[in-house]
Design a protein around this motif. Sequence first.
Motif, PDB file in Angstrom:
ATOM      1  N   TYR A 156      -0.782  -1.317 -10.479  1.00  0.00           N
ATOM      2  CA  TYR A 156      -1.291  -0.365  -9.496  1.00  0.00           C
ATOM      3  C   TYR A 156      -2.811  -0.526  -9.446  1.00  0.00           C
ATOM      4  CZ  TYR A 156       3.287   1.874 -10.120  1.00  0.00           C
ATOM      5  OH  TYR A 156       4.618   2.136 -10.186  1.00  0.00           O
ATOM      6  N   ARG A 157      -3.369  -0.688  -8.251  1.00  0.00           N
ATOM      7  CA  ARG A 157      -4.808  -0.961  -8.102  1.00  0.00           C
ATOM      8  C   ARG A 157      -5.416  -0.019  -7.069  1.00  0.00           C
ATOM      9  NH1 ARG A 157      -6.629  -7.075  -7.333  1.00  0.00           N
ATOM     10  NH2 ARG A 157      -6.503  -6.938  -9.624  1.00  0.00           N
ATOM     11  N   LYS A 158      -6.624   0.472  -7.394  1.00  0.00           N
ATOM     12  CA  LYS A 158      -7.334   1.346  -6.459  1.00  0.00           C
ATOM     13  C   LYS A 158      -8.836   1.273  -6.736  1.00  0.00           C
ATOM     14  CE  LYS A 158      -7.571   6.054  -4.653  1.00  0.00           C
ATOM     15  NZ  LYS A 158      -7.551   5.551  -3.258  1.00  0.00           N
ATOM     16  N   THR A 159      -9.625   1.329  -5.680  1.00  0.00           N
ATOM     17  CA  THR A 159     -11.077   1.396  -5.819  1.00  0.00           C
ATOM     18  C   THR A 159     -11.504   2.864  -5.899  1.00  0.00           C
ATOM     19  OG1 THR A 159     -11.397  -0.662  -4.595  1.00  0.00           O
ATOM     20  CG2 THR A 159     -13.287   0.818  -4.766  1.00  0.00           C
TER      21      THR A 159
ATOM     22  N   MET B 153       0.864  -1.177   0.000  1.00  0.00           N
ATOM     23  CA  MET B 153       0.000   0.000   0.000  1.00  0.00           C
ATOM     24  C   MET B 153       0.899   1.225   0.000  1.00  0.00           C
ATOM     25  SD  MET B 153      -3.081  -1.050  -0.177  1.00  0.00           S
ATOM     26  CE  MET B 153      -3.877   0.536   0.087  1.00  0.00           C
TER      27      MET B 153
ATOM     28  N   LEU C  70      -4.838  11.084  -6.725  1.00  0.00           N
ATOM     29  CA  LEU C  70      -5.281   9.871  -6.033  1.00  0.00           C
ATOM     30  C   LEU C  70      -4.149   9.331  -5.167  1.00  0.00           C
ATOM     31  CD1 LEU C  70      -7.120   8.090  -8.994  1.00  0.00           C
ATOM     32  CD2 LEU C  70      -8.133   9.491  -7.168  1.00  0.00           C
ATOM     33  N   HIS C  71      -4.495   8.906  -3.972  1.00  0.00           N
ATOM     34  CA  HIS C  71      -3.513   8.366  -3.041  1.00  0.00           C
ATOM     35  C   HIS C  71      -3.907   6.947  -2.633  1.00  0.00           C
ATOM     36  CE1 HIS C  71      -1.528  12.271  -2.577  1.00  0.00           C
ATOM     37  NE2 HIS C  71      -2.745  12.820  -2.473  1.00  0.00           N
ATOM     38  N   ASN C  72      -3.014   6.309  -1.873  1.00  0.00           N
ATOM     39  CA  ASN C  72      -3.280   4.996  -1.267  1.00  0.00           C
ATOM     40  C   ASN C  72      -3.568   3.926  -2.312  1.00  0.00           C
ATOM     41  OD1 ASN C  72      -3.006   6.158   1.346  1.00  0.00           O
ATOM     42  ND2 ASN C  72      -5.116   6.907   1.201  1.00  0.00           N
ATOM     43  N   TRP C  73      -2.518   3.625  -3.077  1.00  0.00           N
ATOM     44  CA  TRP C  73      -2.591   2.601  -4.114  1.00  0.00           C
ATOM     45  C   TRP C  73      -2.112   1.255  -3.566  1.00  0.00           C
ATOM     46  CZ3 TRP C  73      -4.376   3.250  -9.105  1.00  0.00           C
ATOM     47  CH2 TRP C  73      -4.624   4.568  -9.511  1.00  0.00           C
ATOM     48  N   GLN C  74      -2.707   0.216  -4.073  1.00  0.00           N
ATOM     49  CA  GLN C  74      -2.203  -1.142  -3.849  1.00  0.00           C
ATOM     50  C   GLN C  74      -1.312  -1.476  -5.038  1.00  0.00           C
ATOM     51  OE1 GLN C  74      -5.297  -3.996  -3.066  1.00  0.00           O
ATOM     52  NE2 GLN C  74      -4.017  -5.743  -3.659  1.00  0.00           N
TER      53      GLN C  74
ATOM     54  N   LYS D 263       1.414   7.144  -2.977  1.00  0.00           N
ATOM     55  CA  LYS D 263       1.322   7.507  -4.382  1.00  0.00           C
ATOM     56  C   LYS D 263       2.024   6.439  -5.209  1.00  0.00           C
ATOM     57  CE  LYS D 263       5.460  10.440  -4.400  1.00  0.00           C
ATOM     58  NZ  LYS D 263       6.018  11.754  -4.808  1.00  0.00           N
TER      59      LYS D 263
END
Length: 625
Positions: A421-424, A401, A512-516, A404
Amino acid sequence: MQRRDFLRFAVLTPLAAAIPVAFGEANKISGVEPAPDGKSHTFELAHQHFLLDGAPFQIRSGEMHPARIPAEYWLHRIRMAKAMGLNTIAIYLMWNYFESEPGQFDFTTERRDFVRFINLCQQEGMWVYLRPGPYVCAEWDLGGLPAYLLRDPSIRVRTKDDARYMQAVQRYMDAVAPKIAPLMASRGGPILMMQIENEYASFGHDLAYLQRLKSMWQAHGIEGPFSVADGLGQIQKTGTYVPGAALGLDGDTDFAAAQALAGEMPVWMSEGYPGWLTHWGDPDFQTGNYLPTLRKLMAEGRSFNLYVVHGGTNFGFTAGANARDDYANFEPVITSYDYGAPINERGESTPNYHAFRKLIAEHVSHTVPEPPAPPPTMHFPDVIAHPYASIWDNLPLPSRMVKKADPNEILFAQNQGMVVYRKTLLSGGMLDMEGLRDYGTVFSDGKYLDYVSRVNKPGLHVKNYVDIPPPANGAGVIVDILVDSFGHVGYGQAMYDFKGIVGAVTLDGEELHNWQAHSLPIDEAYVAGLPPMRADSPSKQRPGMFFKAIVKLDNTGDCYIDMSEWNKGYLWVNGKLLGRYWRIGPQQRLYCPASWLSRGHNELLVFDMHLVAPTTIRCSDRLNG
């Protein structure tokens, strides 16, 4: 104008009229040429000449790189160069091919045993001009510098003023210099001369840096002589000629002006270009017309090095890239390093080879040997590669996690390969990925939306945004960005070519922040561990697929594997990464040497970023045509 474009233009212009004649007006090189024989020889730079055992000596060199040639063909390629009338082989050593991780050196596997290659040169009576870096350019990944250097984003390379860089250089020299020193001509080996760095004037202006490198080699018992190589105008502008070194001109032909700079030191053509490099998306393979230049060089007795006499192949992840100093106009190099060379990628003679050989033979007194026959080829019938595994079923765990989307080198200590890179997202909008390097595919809840690309070529355009549709029924949507990287830029100021995503990712202008993030090095260990895809896998129709085909062979031989039915990705042969392919060409066929194949079953594994259906792999006996 970029460096390679400039040099290509320069070398195809006529030689300057006022070239000093190296050996008088004679058109023949008389007598029997001395060859490396295991005895000590003196090689000196004096009176504007190269002097071998006190006598003027013309270096007739052809460059080839052991790292780009299957080791079993090293002897064949050396003999081909000798049969063209050359007496010297020029060699780059790619630092990052020997040290992929700090302090972990490998000088034995694959094509890394350069000492054996140099010994083969001596066995065949060929001298060696060694170009060990630490930086080489060579259209190789990061110009030969280890990409692990980029794990510290503040590091500065190719400078004496960054202790971290110089400590790494010292470690490299400590490992490689003891192997080089016994091979110098003064100690009975074939190495006549060593180059200090490479084309430094195209990058910096600190003469003291080059002098420091020279002193570091000398501290290891390598006394030279040394040379520097660059474009004449660049070295005049930066003042980076190292006093006492031979002055090599890369592409430039104004020897008279260069001699004014070098004084009593010899001036020679350290890189003359019979062909040229090719980038993905170029309209065709690059070629050249070097015969007029070679004719003049031979008539004047001028020493030269053909870059390259034989190019070979950018196996695996080794191909580099070019870009402007502001990182725009990114141009990755194709897998083939054929370069339009007189000896082609699989060791065959070209029309230029025979023209060069005839010309050189007219100017030397000894009989030029006959060239050896090329290695045999073979052919296999068309095969269908079927879906085998999905990248989406094999995302490595644990993921990270991150606040950026930082580069691969910093997130994962990963030099190349891919990353997800994955994000909801709770809303749709314009997703902007301006810092994506170098090519990506974007998915919404598993559905492919579009590609993004740093490369701008016909049929493809630079694009860093994708429209994300709004979530259905107000629920969140999972966005995946699969990022694939080409090689790092290896020339100019764009040496800090981080991979992955290097800038902010925004949705309708909001960062956008907090990427998996998932590391996908797609190295041999990763590929070897891929399980077959289950019949009920939800990824069966999702791009990002591995495909497998089995080829049965009664006999092995060289071949070109035709990937023209495919889109963009990688090809492994029996578990080893042959290289990249891409539909935009001009290369559609990848050279596969016989040693990568075996009698019986052979596995071809393909990863394609776009295709999901079974697709044909074909076989050919040539790169193109």
